[in-house]
Enzyme design. Sequence first.
Site, short mmCIF file in Angstrom:
data_model
loop_
_atom_site.label_atom_id
_atom_site.label_comp_id
_atom_site.label_asym_id
_atom_site.label_seq_id
_atom_site.Cartn_x
_atom_site.Cartn_y
_atom_site.Cartn_z
N ALA A 155 0.72 -1.06 0.04
CA ALA A 155 0.23 0.11 0.00
C ALA A 155 0.74 1.52 0.01
O ALA A 155 0.24 2.26 -0.17
CB ALA A 155 -0.69 -0.12 1.14
N GLY A 193 6.08 -0.90 -3.89
CA GLY A 193 5.92 -1.94 -4.65
C GLY A 193 7.28 -2.22 -5.19
O GLY A 193 8.52 -1.46 -5.29
N ASP A 207 -2.13 -10.31 -1.02
CA ASP A 207 -0.59 -10.25 -0.29
C ASP A 207 -0.53 -10.80 1.02
O ASP A 207 0.57 -11.77 1.20
CB ASP A 207 0.19 -8.89 -0.13
CG ASP A 207 -0.49 -7.87 0.60
OD1 ASP A 207 -1.60 -7.86 1.17
OD2 ASP A 207 -0.18 -6.61 0.48
N ASN A 210 -7.57 -7.62 11.16
CA ASN A 210 -6.91 -6.62 10.24
C ASN A 210 -6.78 -5.63 11.31
O ASN A 210 -7.56 -4.85 11.75
CB ASN A 210 -7.85 -6.01 9.19
CG ASN A 210 -7.74 -6.89 7.95
OD1 ASN A 210 -6.96 -6.90 7.14
ND2 ASN A 210 -8.91 -7.56 7.95
N GLY A 259 8.10 -6.71 6.41
CA GLY A 259 8.91 -5.60 6.70
C GLY A 259 9.14 -5.28 8.16
O GLY A 259 10.13 -4.76 8.67
#
Length: 474
Positions: free
Chosen positions: A14, A17, A241, A300, A410
Amino acid sequence: MGEVIYNLAFDFGASSGRMILSKYQDGKIELEELHRFANDPVRVGKNFYWDTFRLYHELKTGLKKAAAKKIPIQSLAIDTWGVDYGLIDKDGNLIGNPVNYRDDRTIGVIEEVGKIVPLKDIYATTGIQFMNFNTLFQIYADKQMRPDIYDKAVRLLFMPELFGYFLTGKMYNEYTMASTGQLLDAKTRDWDYELIEKVGLKKELFGELTKPGTVIGDLCPEVIEETGLSGVKVIAVGSHDTASAVAGTPFEEKNAAFLSCGTWSLFGMEIDEPILTEESFEYNYTNEGGVEGKIRYLKNINGLWIMQNLRKNWCEFEGDVSFPDIIKASREAKRQDFMIDPNDPRFTAPYNMMKEVIAYCKEHGQGTPEGLGEIAMAIYNGLTNEYGATIRGLEVLTGETIPCINMVGGGIQDQLLCELTAKATGKKVVAGPIEGSVLGNVVMQLKAMGAIDSLEEGRKIVKASFAQQVHIPA
């Protein structure tokens, strides 16, 4: 030395990329980043859009770089964030620009739809966590607010499918991506046409669902001519993803939880069948589709988007700062107890995240965070407190004791976040690999091309290829 297999994985987050080249040989995967680019949404008037054609341009730029390697690349696949889509007209053209899920056009739409179909009934079939940006509510808003575009639409393509269509000329809807939108029957694993009709949406927008690991086709002649890349199959993988991240997670133990930590935090378990109970509805957990027929039972949680925007604002107003600088300031902060609720709507897309964090703490009687470290600690504590609540809810709803958390993405580069996650959850955290989504993408490509036999085999390869770090609760 055994045969070398090359694949390309496009992973659109988001906020950024990248295109990764995977080399598979003798039971090991090696990754090489060939192209990275920003994914900057664009405000036009009151609305918030994805810069779709710029992203497609970056995708083709990546293909050109891959072609320049002059190696035999067998396949490529694309995964992106969930819920967002483009609408296609009868001539095959994209009409209107895909709207960013953080756009506020869907505020209040959950309540409107709930007057047509009770929310409990929607959850009983879809099993999806209620969030105002779910595809169900976005399309309902489009029908009202962009009627000319909606009326002309004949197909809906989620973002990875849209890019796949641009590359191949073929339209498809992939199961894991479709499952994010609150439009599928979680038990049948197909579109919930009864819900679609009740809400007044067009059934023809939704095509036959494609399973992860399906070969879609070849690159269009125009794409081959422009990029110089040929002989490459386009594969539908776990196109969401998080579906790819979970597929690429080498679970440490039975009943281990996963935490895919990036712009969003996706925290849950991989299970065989959806949990559609009233208790699950009350807890607002979600049943999203996984690869190989699994269900990703999760919540989420607004994630490192908040920290990313804090850094952006600090650089704008206070001076350059890196993420290691933020971690150092947090460890040295005088007060360590500030805490926000990361899911508060004020943190969805504010103009100034720094001001919102400070204001939240003041309004909730915590005092005023001073300096970078105290502001950042409010975010760290908010996130990890939510992680603790989420894992306790998972244990209640599944009836299982979770032995550990496999943390990928990440966010695992942030040692402080990993440490605080172990402390807040009381669970061992196994961090790694960083490239969870890319690896899940690659594993399903390898399976589709016949290089490996199963997802289980793929996960063993991932575990053998990349190091992990263990964090024990303090």
